[in-house]
Design a protein around this motif. Structure first.
Motif, PDB file in Angstrom:
ATOM      1  N   SER A 157      -1.883   1.565  10.802  1.00  0.00           N
ATOM      2  CA  SER A 157      -0.453   1.546  10.468  1.00  0.00           C
ATOM      3  C   SER A 157      -0.087   0.239   9.791  1.00  0.00           C
ATOM      4  N   VAL A 158       0.784   0.351   8.816  1.00  0.00           N
ATOM      5  CA  VAL A 158       1.208  -0.836   8.049  1.00  0.00           C
ATOM      6  C   VAL A 158       2.721  -0.770   7.866  1.00  0.00           C
ATOM      7  N   VAL A 159       3.400  -1.896   8.085  1.00  0.00           N
ATOM      8  CA  VAL A 159       4.822  -1.973   7.750  1.00  0.00           C
ATOM      9  C   VAL A 159       4.986  -3.110   6.741  1.00  0.00           C
ATOM     10  N   VAL A 160       5.637  -2.793   5.629  1.00  0.00           N
ATOM     11  CA  VAL A 160       5.895  -3.822   4.606  1.00  0.00           C
ATOM     12  C   VAL A 160       7.131  -4.586   5.063  1.00  0.00           C
ATOM     13  N   THR A 161       6.942  -5.847   5.389  1.00  0.00           N
ATOM     14  CA  THR A 161       8.052  -6.615   5.961  1.00  0.00           C
ATOM     15  C   THR A 161       8.707  -7.529   4.939  1.00  0.00           C
ATOM     16  N   ASN A 162       8.059  -7.688   3.799  1.00  0.00           N
ATOM     17  CA  ASN A 162       8.557  -8.638   2.824  1.00  0.00           C
ATOM     18  C   ASN A 162       8.204  -8.128   1.431  1.00  0.00           C
TER      19      ASN A 162
ATOM     20  N   TYR B 133      -7.874  -1.047  20.207  1.00  0.00           N
ATOM     21  CA  TYR B 133      -6.714  -1.507  19.446  1.00  0.00           C
ATOM     22  C   TYR B 133      -7.085  -2.782  18.681  1.00  0.00           C
ATOM     23  N   TYR B 134      -6.699  -2.828  17.424  1.00  0.00           N
ATOM     24  CA  TYR B 134      -6.977  -4.018  16.602  1.00  0.00           C
ATOM     25  C   TYR B 134      -5.679  -4.553  16.004  1.00  0.00           C
ATOM     26  N   ARG B 135      -5.458  -5.850  16.140  1.00  0.00           N
ATOM     27  CA  ARG B 135      -4.354  -6.499  15.419  1.00  0.00           C
ATOM     28  C   ARG B 135      -4.902  -6.894  14.052  1.00  0.00           C
ATOM     29  N   LEU B 136      -4.392  -6.292  12.989  1.00  0.00           N
ATOM     30  CA  LEU B 136      -4.950  -6.574  11.661  1.00  0.00           C
ATOM     31  C   LEU B 136      -4.225  -7.718  10.977  1.00  0.00           C
ATOM     32  N   SER B 137      -3.021  -8.005  11.397  1.00  0.00           N
ATOM     33  CA  SER B 137      -2.329  -9.171  10.833  1.00  0.00           C
ATOM     34  C   SER B 137      -1.374  -9.720  11.883  1.00  0.00           C
ATOM     35  N   ASN B 138      -0.976 -10.964  11.674  1.00  0.00           N
ATOM     36  CA  ASN B 138      -0.160 -11.659  12.667  1.00  0.00           C
ATOM     37  C   ASN B 138       1.285 -11.715  12.189  1.00  0.00           C
ATOM     38  N   PRO B 139       2.187 -10.987  12.833  1.00  0.00           N
ATOM     39  CA  PRO B 139       3.572 -10.943  12.349  1.00  0.00           C
ATOM     40  C   PRO B 139       4.302 -12.276  12.492  1.00  0.00           C
ATOM     41  N   PHE B 140       3.707 -13.224  13.205  1.00  0.00           N
ATOM     42  CA  PHE B 140       4.342 -14.537  13.331  1.00  0.00           C
ATOM     43  C   PHE B 140       4.018 -15.437  12.137  1.00  0.00           C
ATOM     44  N   MET B 141       3.066 -15.014  11.313  1.00  0.00           N
ATOM     45  CA  MET B 141       2.705 -15.806  10.131  1.00  0.00           C
ATOM     46  C   MET B 141       3.478 -15.258   8.933  1.00  0.00           C
ATOM     47  N   VAL B 142       3.709 -16.120   7.967  1.00  0.00           N
ATOM     48  CA  VAL B 142       4.376 -15.635   6.765  1.00  0.00           C
ATOM     49  C   VAL B 142       3.405 -14.697   6.059  1.00  0.00           C
ATOM     50  N   GLY B 143       3.875 -13.532   5.710  1.00  0.00           N
ATOM     51  CA  GLY B 143       3.015 -12.559   5.039  1.00  0.00           C
ATOM     52  C   GLY B 143       3.892 -11.415   4.617  1.00  0.00           C
ATOM     53  N   ASN B 144       3.351 -10.473   3.936  1.00  0.00           N
ATOM     54  CA  ASN B 144       4.171  -9.391   3.414  1.00  0.00           C
ATOM     55  C   ASN B 144       4.060  -8.106   4.218  1.00  0.00           C
ATOM     56  N   MET B 145       3.069  -8.071   5.103  1.00  0.00           N
ATOM     57  CA  MET B 145       2.849  -6.829   5.836  1.00  0.00           C
ATOM     58  C   MET B 145       2.413  -7.118   7.272  1.00  0.00           C
ATOM     59  N   THR B 146       2.734  -6.198   8.154  1.00  0.00           N
ATOM     60  CA  THR B 146       2.148  -6.247   9.496  1.00  0.00           C
ATOM     61  C   THR B 146       1.353  -4.958   9.673  1.00  0.00           C
ATOM     62  N   ALA B 147       0.130  -5.118  10.141  1.00  0.00           N
ATOM     63  CA  ALA B 147      -0.736  -3.940  10.263  1.00  0.00           C
ATOM     64  C   ALA B 147      -1.509  -3.978  11.574  1.00  0.00           C
ATOM     65  N   TRP B 148      -1.784  -2.807  12.092  1.00  0.00           N
ATOM     66  CA  TRP B 148      -2.566  -2.681  13.311  1.00  0.00           C
ATOM     67  C   TRP B 148      -3.320  -1.360  13.263  1.00  0.00           C
ATOM     68  N   GLN B 149      -4.258  -1.204  14.181  1.00  0.00           N
ATOM     69  CA  GLN B 149      -5.140  -0.046  14.074  1.00  0.00           C
ATOM     70  C   GLN B 149      -5.633   0.400  15.450  1.00  0.00           C
ATOM     71  N   HIS B 150      -5.719   1.694  15.608  1.00  0.00           N
ATOM     72  CA  HIS B 150      -6.321   2.270  16.813  1.00  0.00           C
ATOM     73  C   HIS B 150      -7.585   3.002  16.365  1.00  0.00           C
ATOM     74  N   VAL B 151      -8.683   2.779  17.066  1.00  0.00           N
ATOM     75  CA  VAL B 151      -9.943   3.419  16.660  1.00  0.00           C
ATOM     76  C   VAL B 151     -10.532   4.163  17.855  1.00  0.00           C
ATOM     77  N   ALA B 152     -10.824   5.442  17.645  1.00  0.00           N
ATOM     78  CA  ALA B 152     -11.433   6.224  18.732  1.00  0.00           C
ATOM     79  C   ALA B 152     -12.746   5.555  19.153  1.00  0.00           C
ATOM     80  N   LYS B 153     -13.060   5.672  20.442  1.00  0.00           N
ATOM     81  CA  LYS B 153     -14.247   4.992  20.967  1.00  0.00           C
ATOM     82  C   LYS B 153     -15.524   5.363  20.217  1.00  0.00           C
TER      83      LYS B 153
END
Ligand code: GLA
Length: 730
Positions: free
Chosen positions: A664-669, A636-656
């Motif tokens: 996955s990306v959610v446009v928050t702003n 599992y990878y946290r690609l962005s920090n939702p606690f920081m001001v930004g326009n998107m929150t993204a994360w990723q799962h990578v097979a071993k």
């Protein structure tokens, strides 16, 4: 390499694949802590320790010719009490003569194959006993006649070291234990370290805070009787400049579900001491001659690969060495629908069957009947404790209801809150003495319920019998185990006045006994933990339940932060996540993308959805099943920090094996006419070629990781994107 002892230098070094941990039986037989970090090949690291004649840092009597030797400046494996070390203590005890003192000297050690065990508390386990080594060091205070036994297990491949502690009374008089910390790590210099913790509140658990070490005692803890929504028994100490990808990070995860304390003290000489264990508040445990008290386990990890590296160590370890349920590895967990936000307590058997029928069309595999099915339970003022079916609501009886659900081809789950009792209940009327209430004082109510005295054997036996009777009566596939208040009025009618300081801990011991009696005797049932959401989400609980309800807050945008914070230590496969009606302006599609960062399910009245919505849900459930192996077993990878001001929150799962990934990306702003933005993938094979969402174009892993994926910006608010990245086979 495991555990290596050098008799000459009196050093003991624990080696995992990439880390080393060294201690030494040093001056006057005190057990010195020398090192925890990347693999170290030097035999004796005590050359690092320089002692000076320091003012106001006293010297042990036996070293009176050596005024440079002071425990106040000595790194230790277990800090003593009243021996001239004024930093936070590992132990506080009262001897039979009333003195507050413990002066432990190393008297013995032994190394054995396999993982140590605690008799009273849950621990992680070895999947292969031959691959784990255990060190046991005995520290003895010959005046007090007390031994402290330090336990270490080395999981070489996993890069994990666990610690626990036992206190044994080897004298002839009783002693009182007032504080016992399971781990103590003394860093020689901690002035450039940060402390990361997971504070929160109800509905907003495990938010992330990072603070620089300054010269005081930083305390993280809970005195609510549970590990709590407000703090979590997990902390990170890391380099000030550590990021997700780089930097030294130490993790400390405590296997305990009650009051806990972590103290990190940056002292006058910039040394940093961390201790962690049971919270000493209102704790006083009598240890009689020959008796042993066990402190909970701390699971420790170190990496130089940043916060993500640390997360991967914990996720991998907890996915294989924490919970023995078959649902951790071998059996896929079903997509569920839970009745709570669909009906609250206003349901009957017919309504449940109707919800199940509609949910079946959505690809749901399990119906969970939440709170409201038992005793007299039409609202939250009554009924808790009466664990028998309310046949005014479930008119056909539980057995028949389950049969009807099973006939639809679905499984059935049920909710319990075993530790609680309503004043308006048959149980309370029969046994008012079974609650925690201080004599002569009206008890604190919370959600209008009282807490059962889990330290009492009769209470434990009652719960084991009643809950098991329900589980054995029908074909139950899943159980949600809730606890919906903090503990107050700590008092047990079963204990004499002088033992009331044991009740907080005895509650937890009783709870674990009940869980053993219910969960371990039902290995085929999938258990999910819950405490008003994630109020007791800790490693000890996860040794029983493969999954835990993250939060009662189902708002998908809040969930971005909740999942982010929880992910620092607890695997995605443990994170209970559902789609509900919460978040009116967020699309079902976005809710599904967010809930796929967890166990995935629904918590709404499926009969209210249109056919198109039900069809969309079916597609989502199918997608979840399709991606299950990446989400539950991948990195599992946290690609962005939702606690920081930004326009998107993204994360990723990578097979071993890096052959597949879900990003996955959610446009928050939204920004009007804003710049093009890119999300950079992680964890792929840079040299391999990948397609996205079965498209024709091919991208190299290095392009996706370094140039990134452009994200469409002219989209409705809270749009979510899911990229299935697949390696092109030769
Ligand atoms: C808690 C849980 C909810 C639900 C209710 C039932 O709040 O977190 O999911 O089970 O209890 O009372």
């Amino acid at each position: 390499m495991g555990i290596i002892v050098n008799e000459k230098s009196k050093t003991i070094t624990l080696h995992t694949k990439h880390t080393s941990y060294q201690m030494k039986i040093g001056n006057l037989d005190y057990l010195i802590h020398l090192y925890y970090g990347l693999t170290m090949y030097d035999a004796d690291l005590s050359y690092q320790i320089k002692q000076y004649d320091r003012g106001f840092s006293g010297n042990p009597y036996e070293s009176r010719d050596a005024r440079t030797f002071s425990l106040d400046a000595q790194p230790q494996e277990f800090s003593t009490q009243q021996q001239g070390d004024f930093r936070v203590t590992s132990i506080e005890m009262v001897n039979s003569d009333g003195s507050y003192s413990f002066n432990g000297k190393a008297t013995d050690y032994k190394i054995t194959k396999g993982k140590y065990n605690l008799e009273t508390l849950p621990t992680v386990f070895a999947t292969d006993q031959d691959s784990v080594e255990t060190l046991e060091v005995t520290l003895e205070d010959t005046v007090s006649s007390v031994q402290v036994i330090l336990l270490y297990s080395v999981f070489e491949e996993a890069d994990i070291i666990t610690r626990a502690v036992k206190v044994k009374n080897v004298g002839k008089e009783n002693i009182q234990l007032k504080k016992i910390m399971s781990t103590c790590i003394d860093f020689l210099n901690g002035s450039d370290m940060d402390l990361i913790s997971l504070p929160g509140r109800y509905g907003q658990e495990r938010q992330v805070e990072r603070q620089p070490m300054t010269h005081h005692i930083h305390t993280i803890g809970s005195v609510r009787g549970t590990s709590s929504h407000q703090q979590n028994p997990f902390i990170i100490l890391c380099d000030r400049n550590a990021t997700e990808d780089y930097g030294k990070c130490y993790g400390f995860s405590l296997m305990y579900s009650g009051n806990f304390l972590a103290e990190a003290e940056l002292d006058q000489y910039d040394q940093l001491r961390l201790v962690m264990g049971i919270h000493p508040k209102q704790f006083s445990f009598e240890i009689k001659p020959e008796e042993v008290f066990e402190g909970p386990e701390v699971v420790m990890a170190f990496t130089t690969k940043g916060l993500t590296g640390l997360t991967h160590l914990y996720h991998d370890f907890y996915r294989s060495n924490l919970c023995k349920s078959k649902f951790v590895k071998d059996v896929r967990r079903p997509v569920l629908i839970n009745s709570w936000e669909a009906a609250f307590m206003d349901f009957d058997d017919v309504k449940l069957v109707n919800i199940a029928k509609a949910a079946k069309k959505m690809g749901v595999e399990l119906l969970v009947m939440d709170d409201g099915w038992f005793g007299k339970r039409d609202d939250d003022n009554s009924g808790l404790g009466d664990w028998y079916v309310n046949e005014e609501k479930i008119k056909c009886g539980l057995h028949k209801l389950v049969e009807q659900i099973n006939d639809l081809g679905m499984k059935f789950g049920i909710w319990f809150e075993p530790e609680m009792v309503s004043e308006d209940s048959n149980l309370y009327r029969a046994h008012p003495e079974w609650t925690m209430e201080i004599p002569g004082r009206p008890a604190v109510r919370s959600r209008n319920q009282l807490v059962l005295d889990m330290s009492r054997r009769e209470v434990q036996d009652y719960l084991i019998e009643k809950v098991n009777a329900i589980l054995d009566d029908a074909n139950i596939y899943y159980v949600k185990w809730d606890i919906n208040r903090s503990l107050a009025d700590i008092w047990s009618n079963a204990q004499p006045a002088e033992k009331q300081g044991e009740v907080y801990h005895r509650y937890i011991l009783g709870l674990y006994r009940v869980m053993d009696g219910i969960i371990k005797t039902h290995p085929d049932i999938l258990f999910e933990g819950c405490s008003g959401g994630g109020g007791r989400y800790d490693a000890a609980m996860l040794s029983y339940y493969p999954q835990y309800w993250v939060s009662d807050n189902n708002h998908p945008i809040d969930r971005l932060k909740l999942h982010y914070g929880t992910s620092f230590v607890y695997p995605v496969s443990t994170m209970g996540a559902h789609i509900s009606d919460t978040g009116k302006f967020v699309s079902l599609q976005t809710k599904a993308v967010v809930a796929m960062c967890g166990t995935f399910g629904y918590e709404l009245d499926a009969t209210h959805l249109s056919e198109e919505e039900q069809e969309l849900c079916r597609e989502q459930s199918d997608l979840f099943r399709k991606y299950y192996h990446i989400i539950f077993k991948g990195d599992y990878y946290r690609l962005s920090n939702p606690f920081m001001v930004g326009n998107m929150t993204a994360w990723q799962h990578v097979a071993k094996d890096k052959s597949e990934s879900l990003l996955s990306v959610v446009v928050t702003n939204l920004t009007c006419n804003g710049p093009q933005e890119y999300i950079k993938a992680k964890g792929l094979d840079p040299a391999a070629l990948y397609t996205i969402n079965d498209g024709k174009e091919v991208y190299s892993g290095s392009a996706l990781m370094n140039a990134g994926i452009p994200i469409e910006r002219e989209v409705p608010e809270y749009t979510a994107f899911q990229f299935h990245i697949q390696m092109v086979k030769e």
